[in-house]
Design a protein around this motif. Structure first.
Motif, PDB file in Angstrom:
ATOM      1  N   ALA A   1      58.874  37.514  65.720  1.00  0.00           N
ATOM      2  CA  ALA A   1      58.442  37.036  67.033  1.00  0.00           C
ATOM      3  C   ALA A   1      59.610  36.960  68.018  1.00  0.00           C
ATOM      4  N   VAL A   2      60.829  36.981  67.505  1.00  0.00           N
ATOM      5  CA  VAL A   2      62.018  36.909  68.352  1.00  0.00           C
ATOM      6  C   VAL A   2      62.549  38.322  68.539  1.00  0.00           C
ATOM      7  N   VAL A   3      62.623  38.752  69.797  1.00  0.00           N
ATOM      8  CA  VAL A   3      63.027  40.113  70.132  1.00  0.00           C
ATOM      9  C   VAL A   3      64.364  40.086  70.856  1.00  0.00           C
ATOM     10  N   VAL A   4      65.337  40.805  70.309  1.00  0.00           N
ATOM     11  CA  VAL A   4      66.637  40.942  70.973  1.00  0.00           C
ATOM     12  C   VAL A   4      66.488  42.024  72.032  1.00  0.00           C
ATOM     13  N   THR A   5      66.762  41.682  73.292  1.00  0.00           N
ATOM     14  CA  THR A   5      66.580  42.630  74.391  1.00  0.00           C
ATOM     15  C   THR A   5      67.885  43.210  74.903  1.00  0.00           C
ATOM     16  N   ALA A   6      69.012  42.561  74.616  1.00  0.00           N
ATOM     17  CA  ALA A   6      70.296  43.097  75.078  1.00  0.00           C
ATOM     18  C   ALA A   6      71.430  42.596  74.197  1.00  0.00           C
ATOM     19  N   VAL A   7      72.362  43.483  73.923  1.00  0.00           N
ATOM     20  CA  VAL A   7      73.626  43.155  73.270  1.00  0.00           C
ATOM     21  C   VAL A   7      74.682  43.919  74.045  1.00  0.00           C
ATOM     22  N   LYS A   8      75.617  43.195  74.657  1.00  0.00           N
ATOM     23  CA  LYS A   8      76.611  43.855  75.510  1.00  0.00           C
ATOM     24  C   LYS A   8      77.893  43.050  75.532  1.00  0.00           C
ATOM     25  N   LEU A   9      78.969  43.683  75.982  1.00  0.00           N
ATOM     26  CA  LEU A   9      80.213  42.957  76.182  1.00  0.00           C
ATOM     27  C   LEU A   9      80.105  42.117  77.445  1.00  0.00           C
TER      28      LEU A   9
ATOM     29  N   VAL B   1      74.354  38.165  74.003  1.00  0.00           N
ATOM     30  CA  VAL B   1      73.100  38.515  73.323  1.00  0.00           C
ATOM     31  C   VAL B   1      71.959  37.831  74.063  1.00  0.00           C
ATOM     32  N   ARG B   2      70.962  38.623  74.461  1.00  0.00           N
ATOM     33  CA  ARG B   2      69.757  38.088  75.110  1.00  0.00           C
ATOM     34  C   ARG B   2      68.569  38.357  74.198  1.00  0.00           C
ATOM     35  N   PHE B   3      67.705  37.354  74.070  1.00  0.00           N
ATOM     36  CA  PHE B   3      66.522  37.508  73.221  1.00  0.00           C
ATOM     37  C   PHE B   3      65.436  36.575  73.737  1.00  0.00           C
ATOM     38  N   HIS B   4      64.203  36.832  73.293  1.00  0.00           N
ATOM     39  CA  HIS B   4      63.085  35.993  73.725  1.00  0.00           C
ATOM     40  C   HIS B   4      62.026  35.910  72.640  1.00  0.00           C
ATOM     41  N   GLU B   5      61.167  34.902  72.789  1.00  0.00           N
ATOM     42  CA  GLU B   5      60.007  34.744  71.915  1.00  0.00           C
ATOM     43  C   GLU B   5      58.903  35.593  72.522  1.00  0.00           C
ATOM     44  N   SER B   6      58.277  36.448  71.710  1.00  0.00           N
ATOM     45  CA  SER B   6      57.378  37.473  72.250  1.00  0.00           C
ATOM     46  C   SER B   6      55.886  37.258  71.992  1.00  0.00           C
TER      47      SER B   6
ATOM     48  N   LYS C   1      61.266  29.601  65.153  1.00  0.00           N
ATOM     49  CA  LYS C   1      62.557  29.183  64.606  1.00  0.00           C
ATOM     50  C   LYS C   1      63.103  30.393  63.881  1.00  0.00           C
ATOM     51  N   ALA C   2      64.322  30.762  64.219  1.00  0.00           N
ATOM     52  CA  ALA C   2      64.907  31.952  63.624  1.00  0.00           C
ATOM     53  C   ALA C   2      66.400  31.736  63.425  1.00  0.00           C
ATOM     54  N   THR C   3      66.989  32.645  62.673  1.00  0.00           N
ATOM     55  CA  THR C   3      68.434  32.664  62.504  1.00  0.00           C
ATOM     56  C   THR C   3      68.944  33.994  63.013  1.00  0.00           C
ATOM     57  N   LEU C   4      69.852  33.918  63.959  1.00  0.00           N
ATOM     58  CA  LEU C   4      70.492  35.093  64.530  1.00  0.00           C
ATOM     59  C   LEU C   4      71.783  35.311  63.757  1.00  0.00           C
ATOM     60  N   ARG C   5      72.023  36.535  63.319  1.00  0.00           N
ATOM     61  CA  ARG C   5      73.238  36.852  62.578  1.00  0.00           C
ATOM     62  C   ARG C   5      73.972  37.985  63.280  1.00  0.00           C
ATOM     63  N   ALA C   6      75.274  37.815  63.409  1.00  0.00           N
ATOM     64  CA  ALA C   6      76.106  38.847  64.027  1.00  0.00           C
ATOM     65  C   ALA C   6      76.765  39.676  62.930  1.00  0.00           C
TER      66      ALA C   6
ATOM     67  N   THR D   1      65.826  27.891  68.191  1.00  0.00           N
ATOM     68  CA  THR D   1      64.448  27.424  68.310  1.00  0.00           C
ATOM     69  C   THR D   1      63.986  27.786  69.708  1.00  0.00           C
ATOM     70  N   LEU D   2      62.863  28.495  69.792  1.00  0.00           N
ATOM     71  CA  LEU D   2      62.377  28.970  71.091  1.00  0.00           C
ATOM     72  C   LEU D   2      60.978  28.467  71.370  1.00  0.00           C
ATOM     73  N   ARG D   3      60.735  28.161  72.645  1.00  0.00           N
ATOM     74  CA  ARG D   3      59.390  27.834  73.124  1.00  0.00           C
ATOM     75  C   ARG D   3      58.659  29.140  73.407  1.00  0.00           C
ATOM     76  N   PRO D   4      57.358  29.083  73.664  1.00  0.00           N
ATOM     77  CA  PRO D   4      56.617  30.308  73.968  1.00  0.00           C
ATOM     78  C   PRO D   4      57.247  31.093  75.127  1.00  0.00           C
ATOM     79  N   PHE D   5      57.524  32.348  74.888  1.00  0.00           N
ATOM     80  CA  PHE D   5      58.079  33.302  75.861  1.00  0.00           C
ATOM     81  C   PHE D   5      59.445  32.899  76.422  1.00  0.00           C
ATOM     82  N   GLU D   6      60.128  31.965  75.787  1.00  0.00           N
ATOM     83  CA  GLU D   6      61.435  31.530  76.272  1.00  0.00           C
ATOM     84  C   GLU D   6      62.469  32.643  76.136  1.00  0.00           C
ATOM     85  N   LEU D   7      63.287  32.804  77.164  1.00  0.00           N
ATOM     86  CA  LEU D   7      64.391  33.757  77.188  1.00  0.00           C
ATOM     87  C   LEU D   7      65.690  32.978  76.979  1.00  0.00           C
TER      88      LEU D   7
END
Length: 89
Positions: free
Chosen positions: A11-19, A29-34, A40-45, A75-81
């Motif tokens: 449900a969590v979508v990464v939309t951008a990874v940039k310097l 890193v930009r991501f949102h709940e879709s 609730k997710a774990t982001l790993r680099a 932890t993201l709310r609905p559609f949170e960026l």
């Protein structure tokens, strides 16, 4: 080759990874709940991260830096960026 960033919830979508624009070498890193629900997710680099700072879309800090270990819990709310600045170790 290992991905730069992974997340363990579909449900969590990464939309951008940039310097970062300030040429510091930090990674943004930009991501949102879709799906319109809470997530609730774990982001790993794919690289060592010393610190994580929540930032706005202009990469200005919006919260306190947090020291990180193996994964970054989010932890993201609905559609949170969310936008995070990952400072490399």
């Amino acid at each position: 080759m290992e991905p730069l960033v992974t997340v363990d919830d579909d449900a969590v979508v990464v939309t951008a990874v940039k310097l970062a624009d300030d040429e510091s070498g930090d990674v943004i890193v930009r991501f949102h709940e879709s799906r319109g629900g809470r997530a609730k997710a774990t982001l790993r680099a794919g690289f060592p991260v010393a610190e994580v700072v929540p930032v706005d879309l202009l990469e200005r800090p919006t919260g306190e830096p947090q020291r990180q270990g193996d994964g970054i819990p989010v932890t993201l709310r609905p559609f949170e960026l969310v936008t995070l600045r990952l400072k490399r170790a």
